[in-house]
Design a protein around this motif. Sequence first.
Motif, PDB file in Angstrom:
ATOM      1  N   ILE A 298       1.846  63.719 -88.710  1.00 33.35           N
ATOM      2  CA  ILE A 298       2.337  64.982 -89.270  1.00 33.35           C
ATOM      3  C   ILE A 298       3.806  65.173 -88.898  1.00 33.35           C
ATOM      4  O   ILE A 298       4.647  65.465 -89.746  1.00 33.35           O
ATOM      5  CB  ILE A 298       1.493  66.179 -88.772  1.00 33.35           C
ATOM      6  CG1 ILE A 298       0.098  66.146 -89.404  1.00 33.35           C
ATOM      7  CG2 ILE A 298       2.193  67.505 -89.070  1.00 33.35           C
ATOM      8  CD1 ILE A 298      -0.887  67.123 -88.787  1.00 33.35           C
TER       9      ILE A 298
ATOM     10  N   SER B 265       5.978  62.230 -90.680  1.00 35.62           N
ATOM     11  CA  SER B 265       6.041  62.250 -92.142  1.00 35.62           C
ATOM     12  C   SER B 265       6.658  63.526 -92.693  1.00 35.62           C
ATOM     13  O   SER B 265       7.206  63.519 -93.794  1.00 35.62           O
ATOM     14  CB  SER B 265       4.651  62.031 -92.750  1.00 35.62           C
ATOM     15  OG  SER B 265       3.785  63.093 -92.443  1.00 35.62           O
ATOM     16  N   LEU B 266       6.593  64.619 -91.923  1.00 36.09           N
ATOM     17  CA  LEU B 266       7.165  65.886 -92.389  1.00 36.09           C
ATOM     18  C   LEU B 266       8.474  66.231 -91.678  1.00 36.09           C
ATOM     19  O   LEU B 266       9.001  67.327 -91.837  1.00 36.09           O
ATOM     20  CB  LEU B 266       6.149  67.024 -92.204  1.00 36.09           C
ATOM     21  CG  LEU B 266       4.809  66.822 -92.911  1.00 36.09           C
ATOM     22  CD1 LEU B 266       3.895  68.000 -92.657  1.00 36.09           C
ATOM     23  CD2 LEU B 266       5.003  66.601 -94.401  1.00 36.09           C
TER      24      LEU B 266
ATOM     25  N   LEU C 131       9.269  66.951 -88.558  1.00 34.87           N
ATOM     26  CA  LEU C 131       9.178  68.141 -87.698  1.00 34.87           C
ATOM     27  C   LEU C 131       9.632  67.781 -86.282  1.00 34.87           C
ATOM     28  O   LEU C 131       8.878  67.867 -85.325  1.00 34.87           O
ATOM     29  CB  LEU C 131       7.725  68.669 -87.682  1.00 34.87           C
ATOM     30  CG  LEU C 131       7.133  69.041 -89.030  1.00 34.87           C
ATOM     31  CD1 LEU C 131       5.666  69.411 -88.896  1.00 34.87           C
ATOM     32  CD2 LEU C 131       7.912  70.183 -89.663  1.00 34.87           C
TER      33      LEU C 131
ATOM     34  N   PHE D 232      -1.991  75.248 -92.619  1.00 32.74           N
ATOM     35  CA  PHE D 232      -1.263  75.960 -93.665  1.00 32.74           C
ATOM     36  C   PHE D 232      -1.253  77.453 -93.391  1.00 32.74           C
ATOM     37  O   PHE D 232      -2.149  77.983 -92.739  1.00 32.74           O
ATOM     38  CB  PHE D 232      -1.875  75.661 -95.035  1.00 32.74           C
ATOM     39  CG  PHE D 232      -1.752  74.209 -95.366  1.00 32.74           C
ATOM     40  CD1 PHE D 232      -0.623  73.712 -95.985  1.00 32.74           C
ATOM     41  CD2 PHE D 232      -2.749  73.321 -95.005  1.00 32.74           C
ATOM     42  CE1 PHE D 232      -0.489  72.363 -96.246  1.00 32.74           C
ATOM     43  CE2 PHE D 232      -2.624  71.969 -95.265  1.00 32.74           C
ATOM     44  CZ  PHE D 232      -1.494  71.495 -95.889  1.00 32.74           C
TER      45      PHE D 232
ATOM     46  N   LEU E 115       2.397  74.919 -92.851  1.00 33.11           N
ATOM     47  CA  LEU E 115       2.766  73.959 -93.881  1.00 33.11           C
ATOM     48  C   LEU E 115       2.572  74.555 -95.270  1.00 33.11           C
ATOM     49  O   LEU E 115       1.869  75.540 -95.435  1.00 33.11           O
ATOM     50  CB  LEU E 115       1.917  72.692 -93.738  1.00 33.11           C
ATOM     51  CG  LEU E 115       1.985  71.976 -92.383  1.00 33.11           C
ATOM     52  CD1 LEU E 115       1.126  70.726 -92.408  1.00 33.11           C
ATOM     53  CD2 LEU E 115       3.406  71.645 -91.991  1.00 33.11           C
ATOM     54  N   ASP E 116       3.202  73.921 -96.276  1.00 33.32           N
ATOM     55  CA  ASP E 116       3.050  74.387 -97.655  1.00 33.32           C
ATOM     56  C   ASP E 116       2.510  73.260 -98.533  1.00 33.32           C
ATOM     57  O   ASP E 116       2.171  72.180 -98.037  1.00 33.32           O
ATOM     58  CB  ASP E 116       4.376  74.932 -98.187  1.00 33.32           C
ATOM     59  CG  ASP E 116       5.491  73.888 -98.219  1.00 33.32           C
ATOM     60  OD1 ASP E 116       5.192  72.672 -98.261  1.00 33.32           O
ATOM     61  OD2 ASP E 116       6.663  74.284 -98.231  1.00 33.32           O
TER      62      ASP E 116
ATOM     63  N   ASP F 131       4.287  69.926 -98.327  1.00 33.11           N
ATOM     64  CA  ASP F 131       3.905  69.248 -97.085  1.00 33.11           C
ATOM     65  C   ASP F 131       2.540  68.579 -97.242  1.00 33.11           C
ATOM     66  O   ASP F 131       2.326  67.468 -96.747  1.00 33.11           O
ATOM     67  CB  ASP F 131       3.848  70.240 -95.918  1.00 33.11           C
ATOM     68  CG  ASP F 131       5.202  70.834 -95.572  1.00 33.11           C
ATOM     69  OD1 ASP F 131       6.228  70.132 -95.723  1.00 33.11           O
ATOM     70  OD2 ASP F 131       5.241  72.002 -95.151  1.00 33.11           O
TER      71      ASP F 131
ATOM     72  N   GLU G  29       2.947  65.308 -99.136  1.00 33.72           N
ATOM     73  CA  GLU G  29       3.570  64.286 -98.290  1.00 33.72           C
ATOM     74  C   GLU G  29       2.596  63.787 -97.223  1.00 33.72           C
ATOM     75  O   GLU G  29       2.506  62.585 -96.968  1.00 33.72           O
ATOM     76  CB  GLU G  29       4.838  64.837 -97.643  1.00 33.72           C
ATOM     77  CG  GLU G  29       5.958  65.039 -98.636  1.00 33.72           C
ATOM     78  CD  GLU G  29       7.231  65.549 -97.993  1.00 33.72           C
ATOM     79  OE1 GLU G  29       7.465  65.266 -96.809  1.00 33.72           O
ATOM     80  OE2 GLU G  29       7.985  66.235 -98.688  1.00 33.72           O
ATOM     81  N   LEU G  30       1.867  64.715 -96.622  1.00 30.91           N
ATOM     82  CA  LEU G  30       0.903  64.340 -95.597  1.00 30.91           C
ATOM     83  C   LEU G  30      -0.242  63.532 -96.206  1.00 30.91           C
ATOM     84  O   LEU G  30      -0.691  62.544 -95.612  1.00 30.91           O
ATOM     85  CB  LEU G  30       0.380  65.590 -94.885  1.00 30.91           C
ATOM     86  CG  LEU G  30      -0.614  65.364 -93.761  1.00 30.91           C
ATOM     87  CD1 LEU G  30      -0.061  64.399 -92.709  1.00 30.91           C
ATOM     88  CD2 LEU G  30      -0.992  66.695 -93.114  1.00 30.91           C
TER      89      LEU G  30
END
Length: 88
Positions: A12, A15-16, A18, A33, A39-40, A43, A46-47
């Motif tokens: 997480i 890949s995002l 953060l 979320f 997250l949105d 995200d 992508e995840l």
Amino acid sequence: MQQLEQEIKELIISSLALEDLSPQDIDPAAPLFVDGLGLDSIDALELGLALQKRYGVAMSADSEETRRHFGSVRALAAFVQNAGAQKP
């Protein structure tokens, strides 16, 4: 399962992008979320791709089942573990 949760937390974060979080900052039972990690939908996409690439799991984008899997790190770990157990 804790090792898998740790790997998913790291996935997480990487890949995002953060960078301001560490795996210890992510509660495995907290929502990913809105509340919790916040997250949105972008995200989630992508995840989902990162999970597919790393673990070979496939998910339907708009299913209620997928929403449950993305409920928390713990739910994702259970999904990945069960999906891996079902492969021949």
